[in-house]
Structure formats: C-alpha cells, structure tokens
Design a protein around this motif. Structure first.
Motif, mmCIF file in Angstrom:
data_model
loop_
_atom_site.group_PDB
_atom_site.id
_atom_site.type_symbol
_atom_site.label_atom_id
_atom_site.label_comp_id
_atom_site.label_asym_id
_atom_site.label_seq_id
_atom_site.Cartn_x
_atom_site.Cartn_y
_atom_site.Cartn_z
ATOM 1 N N ARG A 142 0.841 -1.202 0.000
ATOM 2 C CA ARG A 142 0.000 0.000 0.000
ATOM 3 C C ARG A 142 0.876 1.253 0.000
ATOM 4 O O ARG A 142 1.845 1.349 0.734
ATOM 5 N N GLU A 177 -0.172 -4.006 4.296
ATOM 6 C CA GLU A 177 -1.429 -3.957 3.555
ATOM 7 C C GLU A 177 -1.178 -4.082 2.053
ATOM 8 O O GLU A 177 -0.135 -3.661 1.564
ATOM 9 N N SER A 211 -4.070 -2.720 -3.212
ATOM 10 C CA SER A 211 -5.463 -2.350 -3.499
ATOM 11 C C SER A 211 -6.034 -1.378 -2.458
ATOM 12 O O SER A 211 -7.044 -0.744 -2.708
ATOM 13 N N ARG A 212 -5.383 -1.222 -1.319
ATOM 14 C CA ARG A 212 -5.845 -0.272 -0.300
ATOM 15 C C ARG A 212 -5.184 1.099 -0.429
ATOM 16 O O ARG A 212 -5.386 1.968 0.398
ATOM 17 N N GLN A 217 -4.224 4.886 -1.472
ATOM 18 C CA GLN A 217 -4.987 6.111 -1.717
ATOM 19 C C GLN A 217 -4.021 7.174 -2.220
ATOM 20 O O GLN A 217 -3.034 7.482 -1.562
ATOM 21 N N THR A 242 -8.855 5.876 -4.718
ATOM 22 C CA THR A 242 -8.483 4.558 -4.225
ATOM 23 C C THR A 242 -8.145 3.633 -5.385
ATOM 24 O O THR A 242 -8.545 3.861 -6.520
ATOM 25 N N THR A 294 -8.849 0.272 -5.223
ATOM 26 C CA THR A 294 -9.531 -0.948 -4.788
ATOM 27 C C THR A 294 -9.707 -1.951 -5.919
ATOM 28 O O THR A 294 -9.518 -3.147 -5.724
#
Length: 147
Positions: free
Chosen positions: A99, A118, A121-122, A124, A129, A131
């Motif tokens: 992340r 993480e 896909s998480r 930001q 995002t 996701t």
C-alpha cells in the motif's frame, strides 16, 4: 536557444519545483519496501524479542517520506500525477503489492507513506483509491498478437 527560453510558458520557479519533485519521486520509487513477512517463524521471533527484558528499542517510521516545497501553490496534484517519477512510484508499489498513500499537505509538501502490512489495493493517491486495480498490472505493456 535564447528564443526558446523566452517562449517558456511556466515560471522558472515552477519548473525548478517540478524537477525537484520528479527527482524525489524517482528516488522514493527505488525504495518501496517489500511486503511484511507473516510466516510463523518470523512472528515467533518477533514475540521472543518483544518479551525479553533489556534495551528498549524505539521503532522509527521509515515508511513515511515528506518533501516540503520551496514555494507553496506552484506544484499542483495534476502536475504530480503526470510525472514519470510518480508513475514509477505507483508501478513499484503495485509490483511489490504494498500500500502507498500519496497526499499533498496544504499545497506546501508532498507526503508518501508505505504500509508493507497492507496490499496495494488499499492505496490512496490524492483521495483516489485503487480498490479495483490488480497489483502488478499497472505499467505493464500490452501484449501484441503473436503468429
């Protein structure tokens, strides 16, 4: 050459800032951490070291990076997202499946945070995002037709 310089549409300060931000992002892209190892052996060793009396070790946050701008409000988010260094950063985080959060702090600094625990896909980036983005897909070249 002198004529080319006169035709520049950006202020010189902005050009310098953009170059520094791009160079910084390229450097950050090379130090993307690997995902955290959650195997039983590693977890048991961490618990053992945590339970032993002895020296107290302060944990440094080596996954947070901040670049303050020399002049505020010269570099915009749209400028940053078009930079080659930014694209390299996103590609590196995607390949490592880590992340990455990128945000501009009041137009005065750029902040990049990695979370090795993480998945990508998480992530930001400036509020957007990732996701629905598969890791390692970003930046890959489309395959041509083979005969």
């Amino acid at each position: 050459m002198a004529k080319d310089i006169k035709d520049l549409s950006l202020p010189l300060n902005k050009v310098i800032e953009l170059g520094q931000v791009d160079r910084w992002l390229r450097g950050i892209a090379t130090i993307v951490p690997h995902p955290t190892d959650h195997s039983d052996d590693v977890l048991q060793e961490r618990e053992l070291h945590a339970s032993l009396p002895g020296l107290t070790v302060a944990v440094l946050d080596c996954n947070a990076h901040i670049l303050p701008f020399a002049e505020t409000n010269l570099v915009e988010q749209s400028d940053i997202t078009r930079m080659k260094g930014f694209q390299q950063l996103i590609q590196s985080a995607s390949r490592s499946n880590v992340r990455v959060d990128v945000d501009s702090v009041g137009g005065a600094a750029l902040e990049v945070n990695f979370e090795p625990d993480e998945p990508f896909s998480r992530s930001q980036v400036f509020g957007a995002t990732y996701t629905n983005v598969l890791p390692a897909v970003i930046g890959t070249k489309p395959m041509g037709i083979r005969k």
